[in-house]
Design a protein around this motif. Structure first.
Motif, PDB file in Angstrom:
ATOM      1  N   ALA A  25      25.231  23.685 -39.337  1.00 19.26           N
ATOM      2  CA  ALA A  25      25.280  25.101 -39.701  1.00 19.26           C
ATOM      3  C   ALA A  25      26.683  25.665 -39.498  1.00 19.26           C
ATOM      4  CB  ALA A  25      24.305  25.878 -38.816  1.00 19.26           C
ATOM      5  N   PRO A  26      27.054  26.674 -40.314  1.00 14.98           N
ATOM      6  CA  PRO A  26      28.305  27.377 -40.037  1.00 14.98           C
ATOM      7  C   PRO A  26      28.184  28.123 -38.713  1.00 14.98           C
ATOM      8  CG  PRO A  26      27.124  28.385 -41.897  1.00 14.98           C
ATOM      9  CD  PRO A  26      26.312  27.216 -41.455  1.00 14.98           C
ATOM     10  N   MET A  27      29.206  28.037 -37.871  1.00 11.99           N
ATOM     11  CA  MET A  27      29.194  28.795 -36.608  1.00 11.99           C
ATOM     12  C   MET A  27      30.595  29.301 -36.284  1.00 11.99           C
ATOM     13  SD  MET A  27      26.566  27.027 -33.901  1.00 11.99           S
ATOM     14  CE  MET A  27      26.887  25.338 -34.324  1.00 11.99           C
ATOM     15  N   VAL A  28      30.708  30.629 -36.193  1.00  7.90           N
ATOM     16  CA  VAL A  28      31.987  31.252 -35.852  1.00  7.90           C
ATOM     17  C   VAL A  28      32.446  30.744 -34.485  1.00  7.90           C
ATOM     18  CG1 VAL A  28      33.071  33.443 -35.193  1.00  7.90           C
ATOM     19  CG2 VAL A  28      31.629  33.328 -37.240  1.00  7.90           C
ATOM     20  N   MET A  51      31.927  31.356 -41.184  1.00  7.37           N
ATOM     21  CA  MET A  51      32.044  32.338 -42.274  1.00  7.37           C
ATOM     22  C   MET A  51      33.481  32.880 -42.315  1.00  7.37           C
ATOM     23  SD  MET A  51      30.181  35.803 -41.058  1.00  7.37           S
ATOM     24  CE  MET A  51      30.884  36.842 -39.785  1.00  7.37           C
ATOM     25  N   GLN A  80      32.039  28.602 -46.077  1.00  2.97           N
ATOM     26  CA  GLN A  80      31.116  29.748 -46.153  1.00  2.97           C
ATOM     27  C   GLN A  80      31.926  31.036 -46.264  1.00  2.97           C
ATOM     28  OE1 GLN A  80      28.788  31.670 -42.988  1.00  2.97           O
ATOM     29  NE2 GLN A  80      26.947  31.104 -44.136  1.00  2.97           N
ATOM     30  N   LYS A 149      22.954  31.270 -47.542  1.00  2.00           N
ATOM     31  CA  LYS A 149      22.237  31.152 -46.260  1.00  2.00           C
ATOM     32  C   LYS A 149      21.770  32.543 -45.869  1.00  2.00           C
ATOM     33  CE  LYS A 149      22.834  29.366 -41.521  1.00  2.00           C
ATOM     34  NZ  LYS A 149      23.052  30.537 -40.676  1.00  2.00           N
ATOM     35  N   TYR A 187      18.586  37.046 -32.341  1.00  2.00           N
ATOM     36  CA  TYR A 187      18.270  35.692 -31.895  1.00  2.00           C
ATOM     37  C   TYR A 187      17.051  35.691 -30.977  1.00  2.00           C
ATOM     38  CZ  TYR A 187      22.286  33.878 -34.197  1.00  2.00           C
ATOM     39  OH  TYR A 187      23.158  33.493 -35.172  1.00  2.00           O
ATOM     40  N   SER A 210      16.580  26.616 -40.824  1.00  2.00           N
ATOM     41  CA  SER A 210      17.441  26.888 -39.669  1.00  2.00           C
ATOM     42  C   SER A 210      16.672  27.717 -38.658  1.00  2.00           C
ATOM     43  CB  SER A 210      18.692  27.658 -40.130  1.00  2.00           C
ATOM     44  OG  SER A 210      19.443  28.102 -39.015  1.00  2.00           O
ATOM     45  N   ASP A 212      16.204  27.320 -34.081  1.00  2.00           N
ATOM     46  CA  ASP A 212      15.663  26.516 -32.986  1.00  2.00           C
ATOM     47  C   ASP A 212      15.579  25.036 -33.361  1.00  2.00           C
ATOM     48  OD1 ASP A 212      15.266  29.019 -31.823  1.00  2.00           O
ATOM     49  OD2 ASP A 212      13.193  29.135 -32.528  1.00  2.00           O
ATOM     50  N   VAL A 213      16.571  24.542 -34.097  1.00  2.00           N
ATOM     51  CA  VAL A 213      16.570  23.125 -34.473  1.00  2.00           C
ATOM     52  C   VAL A 213      17.136  22.343 -33.286  1.00  2.00           C
ATOM     53  CG1 VAL A 213      17.481  21.407 -36.076  1.00  2.00           C
ATOM     54  CG2 VAL A 213      16.758  23.638 -36.924  1.00  2.00           C
ATOM     55  N   ARG A 235      22.831  25.784 -32.598  1.00  2.00           N
ATOM     56  CA  ARG A 235      23.018  25.794 -31.142  1.00  2.00           C
ATOM     57  C   ARG A 235      22.590  24.484 -30.495  1.00  2.00           C
ATOM     58  NH1 ARG A 235      19.944  31.245 -29.901  1.00  2.00           N
ATOM     59  NH2 ARG A 235      18.620  30.306 -31.508  1.00  2.00           N
ATOM     60  N   SER A 343      23.626  34.907 -29.361  1.00  2.00           N
ATOM     61  CA  SER A 343      24.232  35.725 -30.405  1.00  2.00           C
ATOM     62  C   SER A 343      24.918  34.810 -31.399  1.00  2.00           C
ATOM     63  CB  SER A 343      25.249  36.686 -29.813  1.00  2.00           C
ATOM     64  OG  SER A 343      26.297  35.938 -29.244  1.00  2.00           O
ATOM     65  N   GLY A 346      24.995  34.775 -37.926  1.00  2.00           N
ATOM     66  CA  GLY A 346      24.127  34.411 -39.069  1.00  2.00           C
ATOM     67  C   GLY A 346      22.698  34.482 -38.656  1.00  2.00           C
TER      68      GLY A 346
HETATM   69  C1  FMN Z   1      28.034  31.186 -32.073  1.00  2.00           C
HETATM   70  C2  FMN Z   1      27.312  31.261 -33.394  1.00  2.00           C
HETATM   71  C3  FMN Z   1      28.022  31.541 -34.532  1.00  2.00           C
HETATM   72  C4  FMN Z   1      27.368  31.601 -35.777  1.00  2.00           C
HETATM   73  N1  FMN Z   1      28.113  31.810 -36.892  1.00  2.00           N
HETATM   74  C5  FMN Z   1      27.498  31.780 -38.122  1.00  2.00           C
HETATM   75  C6  FMN Z   1      28.263  31.864 -39.320  1.00  2.00           C
HETATM   76  O1  FMN Z   1      29.490  31.938 -39.323  1.00  2.00           O
HETATM   77  N2  FMN Z   1      27.582  31.855 -40.493  1.00  2.00           N
HETATM   78  C7  FMN Z   1      26.216  31.725 -40.562  1.00  2.00           C
HETATM   79  O2  FMN Z   1      25.652  31.713 -41.646  1.00  2.00           O
HETATM   80  N3  FMN Z   1      25.480  31.624 -39.434  1.00  2.00           N
HETATM   81  C8  FMN Z   1      26.089  31.622 -38.232  1.00  2.00           C
HETATM   82  N4  FMN Z   1      25.352  31.459 -37.094  1.00  2.00           N
HETATM   83  C9  FMN Z   1      23.891  31.222 -37.208  1.00  2.00           C
HETATM   84  C10 FMN Z   1      23.584  29.716 -37.222  1.00  2.00           C
HETATM   85  O3  FMN Z   1      24.175  29.095 -38.341  1.00  2.00           O
HETATM   86  C11 FMN Z   1      22.057  29.452 -37.220  1.00  2.00           C
HETATM   87  O4  FMN Z   1      21.495  29.901 -38.428  1.00  2.00           O
HETATM   88  C12 FMN Z   1      21.371  30.131 -36.050  1.00  2.00           C
HETATM   89  O5  FMN Z   1      22.065  29.865 -34.845  1.00  2.00           O
HETATM   90  C13 FMN Z   1      19.923  29.679 -35.904  1.00  2.00           C
HETATM   91  O6  FMN Z   1      19.844  28.315 -35.607  1.00  2.00           O
HETATM   92  P1  FMN Z   1      19.554  27.775 -34.096  1.00  2.00           P
HETATM   93  O7  FMN Z   1      18.432  28.618 -33.531  1.00  2.00           O
HETATM   94  O8  FMN Z   1      19.180  26.325 -34.303  1.00  2.00           O
HETATM   95  O9  FMN Z   1      20.814  27.966 -33.329  1.00  2.00           O
HETATM   96  C14 FMN Z   1      25.972  31.413 -35.850  1.00  2.00           C
HETATM   97  C15 FMN Z   1      25.258  31.160 -34.682  1.00  2.00           C
HETATM   98  C16 FMN Z   1      25.902  31.064 -33.466  1.00  2.00           C
HETATM   99  C17 FMN Z   1      25.093  30.758 -32.231  1.00  2.00           C
END
Ligand code: FMN
Length: 346
Positions: A25-28, A51, A80, A149, A187, A210, A212-213, A235, A343, A346
């Motif tokens: 997944a994309p994650m900042v 993103m 993204q 997404k 979240y 996506s 809680d994977v 995460r 937090s 996305g």
């Molecule tokens: C630190 C952090 C940064 C994130 N940044 C983005 C992002 O840039 N773009 C996006 O679409 N989702 C972003 N997300 C959401 C994740 O891609 C994902 O959809 C979300 O964490 C749910 O999945 P999980 O419960 O398995 O963590 C971010 C999540 C986290 C925790």
């Protein structure tokens, strides 16, 4: 141990064939080039940048262009974008492709005020025709697959993910990722995979789940049973990149790989730090790397004292000291446990 004999699951985004339905997944602040490289090494089918604001991309803001770095030979990586103006998003998509992105994804799920206040992220997805117009402009502008997404909807009273998905499939979007929470949930609570399954039923393009994977068995079950075509790990991989290999290996072979022992987990973290240093330079890498070290030493004996050292980490000597201390202290009775992270964008 071997579970029942698998057929190799295929996943296609338009013309792009992916080697595994387990994606990142994309994650900042997380999915920079070294993170993506490690994830690909462990078998991820596709990785993504964090993103990036389309407005900043078209204005050639250095910091934003730097995020769109696709080192050659690294493996399939997508970009993204976040934004809501069709022509700006189309122009920014072209920049992503010129820089080496093999897919361009649109963030329709970001819940943060700064983004939704400008009509982007989760706010854009509330307006289905406006969302479709953005995606149509991007599909027309580039030849690579364009994906999106999103969350389930704005709140539990306005779930519209199946409707958004249908509109996007109609304008040529190649795949959709659904985070099984609403914007207002942030979240909190569990991701709702029954709602994700409703999106899958609504469209013929691939739907990626996506939320809680974290459990490898559940990833395999959801893909094999057809609830989704693939998943994105977010995460779940923090402090635990090995999970990607466990999931891809179980899917491809039916074999379960053991968790890493503490020493091997630490060695992997050290290698990641070395990759960060090679990419970002020492000082910046040590700042970025603090969180990875903190996540990796979770559950270690004397972790509180070590965490305080990690917060001040600013030299390679200190890094060596922290690793030496952690290794000689060893894991406490609880063992390693996942960092809590509530937090994200996305
Ligand atoms: C630190 C952090 C940064 C994130 N940044 C983005 C992002 O840039 N773009 C996006 O679409 N989702 C972003 N997300 C959401 C994740 O891609 C994902 O959809 C979300 O964490 C749910 O999945 P999980 O419960 O398995 O963590 C971010 C999540 C986290 C925790």
């Amino acid at each position: 141990m071997t579970v029942n004999a698998p057929a190799r699951p295929a996943l296609r985004f338009g013309t792009l064939e992916l080697s595994s339905p387990v994606l990142i997944a994309p994650m900042v602040g997380i999915t920079d080039a070294p993170c993506r490289e490690l994830a690909l090494e462990f078998g991820a089918g596709l990785v993504s940048t964090e993103m990036v604001a389309a407005e900043a991309v078209v204005r050639s803001v250095d910091a934003s262009l730097h995020l769109l770095d696709f080192p050659s030979g690294m493996g399939p990586a997508g970009a993204q974008l976040v934004g809501c103006d069709p022509s700006v998003m189309a122009d920014a998509a072209q920049v992503c492709v010129e820089r080496g992105a093999v897919t361009v994804d649109v963030n329709l799920g970001c819940p943060v005020r700064k983004v939704v206040g400008r009509g982007s992220g989760a706010a854009l997805a509330r307006d289905v025709p406006a969302t479709a117009a953005v995606l149509r402009a991007m599909v027309d502008a580039v030849t690579v697959p364009v994906t999106a997404k999103m969350r389930l909807g704005w709140d539990t009273g306005s779930i519209n993910a199946p409707e958004v998905a249908r509109a996007l499939a109609d304008v040529g979007v190649s795949a959709i990722t659904v985070h099984g929470r609403t914007r207002c949930q942030g979240y909190a609570g569990d991701a709702d995979w029954a709602q994700i399954a409703r999106v899958k039923e609504a469209v013929d393009i691939p739907v990626i789940g996506s939320g809680d994977v974290e459990a490898v068995d559940l990833i395999v079950k959801r893909i094999r049973s057809g609830v989704v075509d693939g998943v994105v790990i977010a995460r779940g991989m923090l402090g635990n990149f090995w999970m990607i290999r466990q999931a891809t290996h179980l899917l491809a072979t039916g074999e379960r790989l053991d968790d890493l022992d503490f020493a091997t987990r630490m060695a992997l973290c050290r290698r990641h730090l070395d990759m960060l240093i090679a990419y970002h330079g020492e000082q910046r890498a040590l700042r970025i790397g603090r969180k990875y070290v903190a996540w990796t030493i979770k559950g270690c004996n004397g972790a509180a004292r070590l965490r305080a050292m990690v917060q001040d980490l600013d030299s390679l000597d200190m890094l060596d000291t922290i690793f030496d201390c952690a290794l000689s202290a060893g894991l406490g009775p609880q063992g390693w446990f996942r960092p809590v992270f509530t937090s994200g964008e996305g």
